[in-house]
Write an enzyme that holds these catalytic residues in place. Structure first.
Site, PDB file in Angstrom:
ATOM      1  N   ALA A 103      12.905 -41.921  -2.457  1.00 13.69           N
ATOM      2  CA  ALA A 103      11.641 -42.649  -2.316  1.00 13.69           C
ATOM      3  C   ALA A 103      11.228 -42.816  -0.858  1.00 13.69           C
ATOM      4  O   ALA A 103      10.040 -42.766  -0.523  1.00 13.69           O
ATOM      5  CB  ALA A 103      11.801 -44.020  -2.969  1.00 13.69           C
ATOM      6  N   GLU A 149       0.827  -1.223   0.000  1.00 17.30           N
ATOM      7  CA  GLU A 149       0.000   0.000   0.000  1.00 17.30           C
ATOM      8  C   GLU A 149       0.856   1.266   0.000  1.00 17.30           C
ATOM      9  O   GLU A 149       0.664   2.130  -0.864  1.00 17.30           O
ATOM     10  CB  GLU A 149      -0.968   0.001   1.190  1.00 17.30           C
ATOM     11  CG  GLU A 149      -1.939  -1.185   1.223  1.00 17.30           C
ATOM     12  CD  GLU A 149      -1.413  -2.391   1.995  1.00 17.30           C
ATOM     13  OE1 GLU A 149      -0.191  -2.664   1.947  1.00 17.30           O
ATOM     14  OE2 GLU A 149      -2.220  -3.078   2.638  1.00 17.30           O
ATOM     15  N   LEU A 179      11.945 -40.956   2.123  1.00 19.90           N
ATOM     16  CA  LEU A 179      11.427 -39.789   2.835  1.00 19.90           C
ATOM     17  C   LEU A 179      10.192 -39.214   2.132  1.00 19.90           C
ATOM     18  O   LEU A 179       9.211 -38.842   2.787  1.00 19.90           O
ATOM     19  CB  LEU A 179      12.531 -38.728   2.977  1.00 19.90           C
ATOM     20  CG  LEU A 179      12.151 -37.501   3.773  1.00 19.90           C
ATOM     21  CD1 LEU A 179      11.661 -37.858   5.174  1.00 19.90           C
ATOM     22  CD2 LEU A 179      13.329 -36.527   3.878  1.00 19.90           C
ATOM     23  N   SER A 180      10.210 -39.170   0.788  1.00 18.84           N
ATOM     24  CA  SER A 180       9.042 -38.645   0.076  1.00 18.84           C
ATOM     25  C   SER A 180       7.827 -39.511   0.388  1.00 18.84           C
ATOM     26  O   SER A 180       6.721 -39.010   0.627  1.00 18.84           O
ATOM     27  CB  SER A 180       9.291 -38.623  -1.441  1.00 18.84           C
ATOM     28  OG  SER A 180      10.449 -37.886  -1.724  1.00 18.84           O
ATOM     29  N   THR A 231      19.875 -39.417   0.431  1.00 17.80           N
ATOM     30  CA  THR A 231      20.139 -38.639  -0.793  1.00 17.80           C
ATOM     31  C   THR A 231      21.464 -37.896  -0.644  1.00 17.80           C
ATOM     32  O   THR A 231      22.264 -37.835  -1.574  1.00 17.80           O
ATOM     33  CB  THR A 231      18.969 -37.654  -1.065  1.00 17.80           C
ATOM     34  OG1 THR A 231      17.838 -38.428  -1.451  1.00 17.80           O
ATOM     35  CG2 THR A 231      19.291 -36.665  -2.169  1.00 17.80           C
TER      36      THR A 231
HETATM   37  N1  LIG Z   1      13.885 -38.895  -8.489  1.00 13.91           N
HETATM   38  C1  LIG Z   1      13.916 -37.909  -7.642  1.00 13.91           C
HETATM   39  O1  LIG Z   1      13.163 -36.959  -7.765  1.00 13.91           O
HETATM   40  C2  LIG Z   1      14.910 -37.964  -6.512  1.00 13.91           C
HETATM   41  C3  LIG Z   1      15.012 -36.865  -5.646  1.00 13.91           C
HETATM   42  C4  LIG Z   1      15.946 -36.942  -4.617  1.00 13.91           C
HETATM   43  C5  LIG Z   1      16.714 -38.090  -4.472  1.00 13.91           C
HETATM   44  N2  LIG Z   1      16.609 -39.108  -5.360  1.00 13.91           N
HETATM   45  C6  LIG Z   1      17.423 -40.327  -5.228  1.00 13.91           C
HETATM   46  O2  LIG Z   1      16.983 -41.024  -4.100  1.00 13.91           O
HETATM   47  C7  LIG Z   1      18.047 -41.844  -3.633  1.00 13.91           C
HETATM   48  C8  LIG Z   1      17.993 -41.887  -2.128  1.00 13.91           C
HETATM   49  O3  LIG Z   1      16.677 -42.276  -1.755  1.00 13.91           O
HETATM   50  P1  LIG Z   1      16.350 -42.942  -0.379  1.00 13.91           P
HETATM   51  O4  LIG Z   1      14.917 -43.299  -0.421  1.00 13.91           O
HETATM   52  O5  LIG Z   1      17.355 -44.023  -0.116  1.00 13.91           O
HETATM   53  O6  LIG Z   1      16.662 -41.798   0.653  1.00 13.91           O
HETATM   54  P2  LIG Z   1      15.945 -40.442   1.149  1.00 13.91           P
HETATM   55  O7  LIG Z   1      14.489 -40.570   1.035  1.00 13.91           O
HETATM   56  O8  LIG Z   1      16.585 -39.274   0.536  1.00 13.91           O
HETATM   57  O9  LIG Z   1      16.397 -40.472   2.673  1.00 13.91           O
HETATM   58  C9  LIG Z   1      15.846 -41.450   3.493  1.00 13.91           C
HETATM   59  C10 LIG Z   1      16.386 -41.326   4.883  1.00 13.91           C
HETATM   60  O10 LIG Z   1      15.876 -40.151   5.530  1.00 13.91           O
HETATM   61  C11 LIG Z   1      15.944 -40.386   6.905  1.00 13.91           C
HETATM   62  N3  LIG Z   1      14.710 -40.001   7.575  1.00 13.91           N
HETATM   63  C12 LIG Z   1      14.638 -39.258   8.703  1.00 13.91           C
HETATM   64  N4  LIG Z   1      13.405 -39.186   9.134  1.00 13.91           N
HETATM   65  C13 LIG Z   1      12.637 -39.883   8.281  1.00 13.91           C
HETATM   66  C14 LIG Z   1      11.249 -40.171   8.254  1.00 13.91           C
HETATM   67  N5  LIG Z   1      10.421 -39.719   9.181  1.00 13.91           N
HETATM   68  N6  LIG Z   1      10.795 -40.940   7.239  1.00 13.91           N
HETATM   69  C15 LIG Z   1      11.628 -41.405   6.285  1.00 13.91           C
HETATM   70  N7  LIG Z   1      12.950 -41.155   6.273  1.00 13.91           N
HETATM   71  C16 LIG Z   1      13.455 -40.412   7.270  1.00 13.91           C
HETATM   72  C17 LIG Z   1      16.141 -41.891   7.105  1.00 13.91           C
HETATM   73  O11 LIG Z   1      17.477 -42.128   7.521  1.00 13.91           O
HETATM   74  P3  LIG Z   1      17.776 -42.100   9.105  1.00 13.91           P
HETATM   75  O12 LIG Z   1      16.860 -43.099   9.714  1.00 13.91           O
HETATM   76  O13 LIG Z   1      19.204 -42.428   9.232  1.00 13.91           O
HETATM   77  O14 LIG Z   1      17.443 -40.717   9.522  1.00 13.91           O
HETATM   78  C18 LIG Z   1      15.936 -42.470   5.735  1.00 13.91           C
HETATM   79  O15 LIG Z   1      16.660 -43.623   5.497  1.00 13.91           O
HETATM   80  C19 LIG Z   1      19.318 -41.237  -4.151  1.00 13.91           C
HETATM   81  O16 LIG Z   1      19.944 -42.171  -4.981  1.00 13.91           O
HETATM   82  C20 LIG Z   1      18.853 -40.036  -4.955  1.00 13.91           C
HETATM   83  O17 LIG Z   1      19.571 -39.928  -6.178  1.00 13.91           O
HETATM   84  C21 LIG Z   1      15.711 -39.065  -6.354  1.00 13.91           C
END
Ligand SMILES: NC(=O)c1ccc[n+]([C@@H]2O[C@H](COP(=O)([O-])OP(=O)(O)OC[C@H]3O[C@@H](n4cnc5c(N)ncnc54)[C@H](OP(=O)(O)O)[C@@H]3O)[C@@H](O)[C@H]2O)c1
Length: 393
Positions: A328, A69, A330-331, A214
């Site tokens: 996969a 404003e 955390l998402s 990741t």
């Molecule tokens: N395609 C895409 O868009 C995309 C994007 C990003 C990454 N990536 C790929 O994804 C791969 C890694 O994926 P990822 O599934 O192994 O790992 P991530 O989802 O990146 O990380 C998972 C980790 O996060 C931690 N975390 C903490 N709190 C959590 C909760 N409440 N719920 C779930 N996880 C939690 C856990 O480890 P702790 O228990 O030790 O905390 C878990 O193992 C990489 O190779 C990367 O290149 C792809």
């Protein structure tokens, strides 16, 4: 205050939607004004009838800078008494880093204020409207613009109304729903245009949240790269504040595995790691990692509670919008917890085969009726890839 729908506007008010649309467009000139809302203002001579001239326009560029404003008032060529101000959000009535906008409008001699949304901030919340009316200024609420005005500030509304940020989750996959080859190789599934589009998603958020896996696998920087935003000189000036205050980088790392030398830690800007309360939480005072402790999510695997992380980002860092850029696991957890407000999937026209890694780590769905459903909001081609924007049903 009088609430009006577009169909209820009389002949003298026929140009009001056009002025409010312009105010919304102005507000969107910046990616973010966080922690403040994005607001636009158009001041029009007289009753703002068709043909009445626009006297001044303005928008808010970010915390510490003038609100929309006073900017519109300062930009006005002349301020005829009896003019009408179109503002996307109820004018404020408190003195924060700047003075109250309701007072600025009253002093400028505005006779009418038309708003598109009410301010959920408890310091305002109807107070701006009351102050204007007490000074004899007529206030109108253009209800048909409320959705558009709230959408501009969905993070701000989420933080104030739900005490947590708006969460957007971004994923990239192949046509057959794979994110990487079986050996983990994933650079790059999508093309340069999609990656530059992701930079815009980063520019709009206040924190980028990723998982420790990741970080360990890819060592991403998770920074905002100005050159990839494709902004012209004017947009660079408008977004100066955002570009000099890039989003916070957040790693969810329950067991404290994040290395001090990871790029996400060492790149300029702030990085916060959330660890499980009671886990390996001893951090050297000199460590560049800012550690916060979060409670257990209470699921079978001990991991930080996602809701607590979000609530802490809203409370301690005033984050309005969060972008989840994780793998996969955390998402999938964010989606399963019902904490994703918007899902953006980039689909590359490639097949990675059934040995490739799946989009989301979600299991235990045995009935089709258990499927998590989304509604497609938009579909667009970005370079060679397809971008799908979805909302949970
Ligand atoms: N395609 C895409 O868009 C995309 C994007 C990003 C990454 N990536 C790929 O994804 C791969 C890694 O994926 P990822 O599934 O192994 O790992 P991530 O989802 O990146 O990380 C998972 C980790 O996060 C931690 N975390 C903490 N709190 C959590 C909760 N409440 N719920 C779930 N996880 C939690 C856990 O480890 P702790 O228990 O030790 O905390 C878990 O193992 C990489 O190779 C990367 O290149 C792809």
């Amino acid at each position: 205050m009088q609430t009006l729908r577009n169909t209820e506007l009389d002949a003298l008010q026929a140009a009001w939607p056009q002025h409010m649309q312009r105010a919304i467009q102005l507000a969107a000139s910046v990616f973010s004004a966080a922690p403040n809302p994005r607001v636009g203002c158009v001041i029009v001579g007289g009753n703002a009838e068709a043909g009445d001239s626009v006297l001044g326009e303005g928008w808010h560029q970010g915390a510490g800078l003038p609100h929309a404003e006073p900017v519109a008032i300062a930009n006005a060529i002349r301020l005829a008494a009896g003019s009408t101000a179109f503002v996307t959000l109820e004018p404020c009535c408190h003195t924060g880093r700047t003075g109250p906008c309701s007072s600025a409008l009253i002093e400028a001699g505005v006779s009418r204020v038309v708003i598109a949304s009410k301010d959920p901030n408890p310091k305002v919340s109807g107070g701006g409207i009351a102050a204007l009316e007490a000074a004899g200024v007529e206030v109108f609420f253009l209800q048909d613009f409320e959705d558009g005005a709230r959408r501009l500030n969905r993070g701000f509304f989420s933080r104030l109304e739900r005490r947590r940020p708006f969460v957007r989750c971004k994923l990239a996959m192949s046509l057959d729903g794979r994110t990487a080859l079986a050996n983990g190789e994933s650079k790059w599934i999508t093309g340069a245009e999609a990656r530059s589009d992701v930079q815009r998603l980063r520019a709009e958020c206040d924190a980028i949240v990723t998982g420790i896996e990741t970080v360990l696998a890819d060592d991403p920087a998770m920074t905002l790269r100005q050159a990839e935003l494709g902004l012209n000189a004017q947009q660079l000036v408008w977004n100066e504040l955002r570009l000099s205050n890039p989003p916070l980088r957040v790693v969810l790392d329950s067991r404290g595995r994040l290395s001090e030398t990871a790029k996400i830690v060492t790149e300029p800007g702030r990085c916060i790691a959330y660890r499980l309360d009671g886990a390996n939480s001893s951090v050297e005072a000199s460590s560049p990692i800012a550690v916060r402790l979060a409670p257990n999510s209470g699921e079978s695997v001990s991991r930080v509670s996602l809701l607590s992380v979000l609530e802490s980002l809203a409370e301690l860092d005033e984050c309005n919008e969060v972008l989840v850029e994780a793998g996969a696991t955390l998402s999938g957890s964010f989606i399963e917890a019902g904490l994703v407000d918007e899902l953006i999937v980039y689909i590359a026209p490639k097949l990675l085969g059934s040995d490739g890694r799946p989009l989301l780590g979600m299991s235990g769905l045995n009935e089709l009726s258990d499927a998590i459903e989304f509604k497609v909001e938009s579909l667009e081609q970005v370079g060679a890839d397809i971008k799908v924007t979805l909302r949970p049903r």
